[in-house]
Design a protein around this motif. Structure first.
Motif, PDB file in Angstrom:
ATOM      1  N   LYS A 188       0.818  -1.223   0.000  1.00 16.15           N
ATOM      2  CA  LYS A 188       0.000   0.000   0.000  1.00 16.15           C
ATOM      3  C   LYS A 188       0.850   1.272   0.000  1.00 16.15           C
ATOM      4  O   LYS A 188       0.490   2.261  -0.631  1.00 16.15           O
ATOM      5  CB  LYS A 188      -0.935   0.005   1.208  1.00 16.15           C
ATOM      6  CG  LYS A 188      -2.039  -1.000   1.093  1.00 16.15           C
ATOM      7  CD  LYS A 188      -2.866  -1.059   2.359  1.00 16.15           C
ATOM      8  CE  LYS A 188      -3.847  -2.212   2.292  1.00 16.15           C
ATOM      9  NZ  LYS A 188      -4.443  -2.506   3.584  1.00 16.15           N
ATOM     10  N   ASP A 189       1.959   1.246   0.708  1.00 14.66           N
ATOM     11  CA  ASP A 189       2.810   2.432   0.808  1.00 14.66           C
ATOM     12  C   ASP A 189       3.895   2.467  -0.260  1.00 14.66           C
ATOM     13  O   ASP A 189       4.694   3.395  -0.295  1.00 14.66           O
ATOM     14  CB  ASP A 189       3.455   2.512   2.194  1.00 14.66           C
ATOM     15  CG  ASP A 189       2.427   2.701   3.293  1.00 14.66           C
ATOM     16  OD1 ASP A 189       1.297   3.107   2.988  1.00 14.66           O
ATOM     17  OD2 ASP A 189       2.762   2.435   4.469  1.00 14.66           O
ATOM     18  N   ARG A 190       3.947   1.435  -1.086  1.00 16.22           N
ATOM     19  CA  ARG A 190       4.907   1.347  -2.205  1.00 16.22           C
ATOM     20  C   ARG A 190       6.344   1.531  -1.735  1.00 16.22           C
ATOM     21  O   ARG A 190       7.071   2.402  -2.185  1.00 16.22           O
ATOM     22  CB  ARG A 190       4.576   2.380  -3.276  1.00 16.22           C
ATOM     23  CG  ARG A 190       3.231   2.177  -3.878  1.00 16.22           C
ATOM     24  CD  ARG A 190       2.984   3.219  -4.913  1.00 16.22           C
ATOM     25  NE  ARG A 190       1.691   3.002  -5.523  1.00 16.22           N
ATOM     26  CZ  ARG A 190       1.139   3.833  -6.361  1.00 16.22           C
ATOM     27  NH1 ARG A 190       1.749   4.924  -6.727  1.00 16.22           N
ATOM     28  NH2 ARG A 190      -0.041   3.570  -6.868  1.00 16.22           N
ATOM     29  N   LEU A 204      12.154   3.245  -2.162  1.00 13.58           N
ATOM     30  CA  LEU A 204      13.571   2.912  -2.009  1.00 13.58           C
ATOM     31  C   LEU A 204      14.344   3.245  -3.280  1.00 13.58           C
ATOM     32  O   LEU A 204      15.438   3.774  -3.232  1.00 13.58           O
ATOM     33  CB  LEU A 204      13.736   1.428  -1.668  1.00 13.58           C
ATOM     34  CG  LEU A 204      15.161   0.962  -1.390  1.00 13.58           C
ATOM     35  CD1 LEU A 204      15.672   1.589  -0.109  1.00 13.58           C
ATOM     36  CD2 LEU A 204      15.213  -0.540  -1.289  1.00 13.58           C
ATOM     37  N   ASN A 205      13.754   2.971  -4.437  1.00 15.02           N
ATOM     38  CA  ASN A 205      14.419   3.230  -5.715  1.00 15.02           C
ATOM     39  C   ASN A 205      14.299   4.684  -6.137  1.00 15.02           C
ATOM     40  O   ASN A 205      14.943   5.097  -7.099  1.00 15.02           O
ATOM     41  CB  ASN A 205      13.826   2.341  -6.813  1.00 15.02           C
ATOM     42  CG  ASN A 205      14.115   0.881  -6.560  1.00 15.02           C
ATOM     43  OD1 ASN A 205      15.090   0.534  -5.904  1.00 15.02           O
ATOM     44  ND2 ASN A 205      13.267   0.018  -7.071  1.00 15.02           N
ATOM     45  N   GLY A 206      13.444   5.445  -5.473  1.00 12.37           N
ATOM     46  CA  GLY A 206      13.262   6.843  -5.831  1.00 12.37           C
ATOM     47  C   GLY A 206      12.466   7.035  -7.105  1.00 12.37           C
ATOM     48  O   GLY A 206      12.551   8.063  -7.751  1.00 12.37           O
ATOM     49  N   VAL A 207      11.690   6.043  -7.486  1.00 10.18           N
ATOM     50  CA  VAL A 207      10.909   6.120  -8.712  1.00 10.18           C
ATOM     51  C   VAL A 207       9.436   6.030  -8.344  1.00 10.18           C
ATOM     52  O   VAL A 207       8.822   4.989  -8.458  1.00 10.18           O
ATOM     53  CB  VAL A 207      11.267   4.957  -9.674  1.00 10.18           C
ATOM     54  CG1 VAL A 207      10.529   5.097 -10.983  1.00 10.18           C
ATOM     55  CG2 VAL A 207      12.753   4.895  -9.903  1.00 10.18           C
ATOM     56  N   LEU A 208       8.883   7.124  -7.879  1.00 13.37           N
ATOM     57  CA  LEU A 208       7.461   7.142  -7.569  1.00 13.37           C
ATOM     58  C   LEU A 208       6.695   7.423  -8.845  1.00 13.37           C
ATOM     59  O   LEU A 208       6.838   8.486  -9.453  1.00 13.37           O
ATOM     60  CB  LEU A 208       7.140   8.195  -6.512  1.00 13.37           C
ATOM     61  CG  LEU A 208       7.450   7.786  -5.089  1.00 13.37           C
ATOM     62  CD1 LEU A 208       7.218   8.947  -4.143  1.00 13.37           C
ATOM     63  CD2 LEU A 208       6.612   6.608  -4.671  1.00 13.37           C
ATOM     64  N   GLN A 209       5.932   6.464  -9.292  1.00 13.31           N
ATOM     65  CA  GLN A 209       5.182   6.580 -10.545  1.00 13.31           C
ATOM     66  C   GLN A 209       3.896   7.354 -10.319  1.00 13.31           C
ATOM     67  O   GLN A 209       3.258   7.235  -9.287  1.00 13.31           O
ATOM     68  CB  GLN A 209       4.833   5.190 -11.086  1.00 13.31           C
ATOM     69  CG  GLN A 209       6.036   4.359 -11.432  1.00 13.31           C
ATOM     70  CD  GLN A 209       6.699   4.835 -12.703  1.00 13.31           C
ATOM     71  OE1 GLN A 209       6.056   5.377 -13.591  1.00 13.31           O
ATOM     72  NE2 GLN A 209       7.999   4.652 -12.785  1.00 13.31           N
ATOM     73  N   THR A 210       3.513   8.100 -11.337  1.00 10.41           N
ATOM     74  CA  THR A 210       2.198   8.727 -11.310  1.00 10.41           C
ATOM     75  C   THR A 210       1.218   7.750 -11.920  1.00 10.41           C
ATOM     76  O   THR A 210       1.608   6.758 -12.533  1.00 10.41           O
ATOM     77  CB  THR A 210       2.191  10.037 -12.123  1.00 10.41           C
ATOM     78  OG1 THR A 210       2.522   9.722 -13.475  1.00 10.41           O
ATOM     79  CG2 THR A 210       3.181  11.033 -11.560  1.00 10.41           C
TER      80      THR A 210
END
Length: 108
Positions: A45-47, A52-58
Motif C-alpha cells: 500500500k505504501d509502495r 527505495l528506488n526513488g521512482v514514484l510513478q504517477t
C-alpha cells in the motif's frame, strides 16, 4: 475522520529501508511483534520498493487510451470507435470509370 496510522508502520518501513530492502517481511514482523501479512500489506500500500528506488510513478498512462469500442463490436454501431476500425466492405465501395483494374474500387 480517519484513524491514525500505527507507529509500527513507520518503524517497519525504517527497518526495511535501513536494510536496503534485503530484510524479509517475516523478520520485520518478528522484530515488531506483528503479523507478516500486515507488513506485506503496508509494503504494497505504501509502495516501499518505489520509495527505495526513488521512482514514484504517477497514475498516468504511457499510451493514450483509444476511444470507442473494440473492432467489430456489434454494440459499437455509430460510435467513433466503430468508425476508426471500419474495414471496407462491398457496400462501401464505388467504381470509377476509366480507372485501372487494381484501382477500380475505393472505400468512401
Amino acid at each position: 475522520m480517519p484513524r491514525e496510522r500505527s507507529p509500527n508502520r513507520y518503524r517497519a518501513f525504517e527497518i526495511w529501508r535501513e536494510s536496503k530492502g534485503e530484510i524479509s517481511n517475516r523478520e520485520i514482523a518478528h522484530q515488531l511483534g506483528i503479523s507478516e501479512k500486515t507488513v506485506g500489506g503496508w509494503k504494497a500500500k505504501d509502495r516501499w520498493i518505489e520509495q527505495l528506488n526513488g521512482v514514484l510513478q504517477t497514475r498516468e498512462r504511457s499510451t493514450p487510451k483509444r476511444a470507442g469500442a473494440p473492432k467489430h463490436n456489434q454494440n459499437a454501431v455509430g460510435n467513433i470507435g466503430e468508425l476508426l476500425y471500419k474495414t471496407p466492405t462491398p457496400s462501401h465501395t464505388v467504381s470509377f470509370a476509366g480507372s485501372s483494374p487494381t484501382m477500380r474500387t475505393r472505400c468512401l
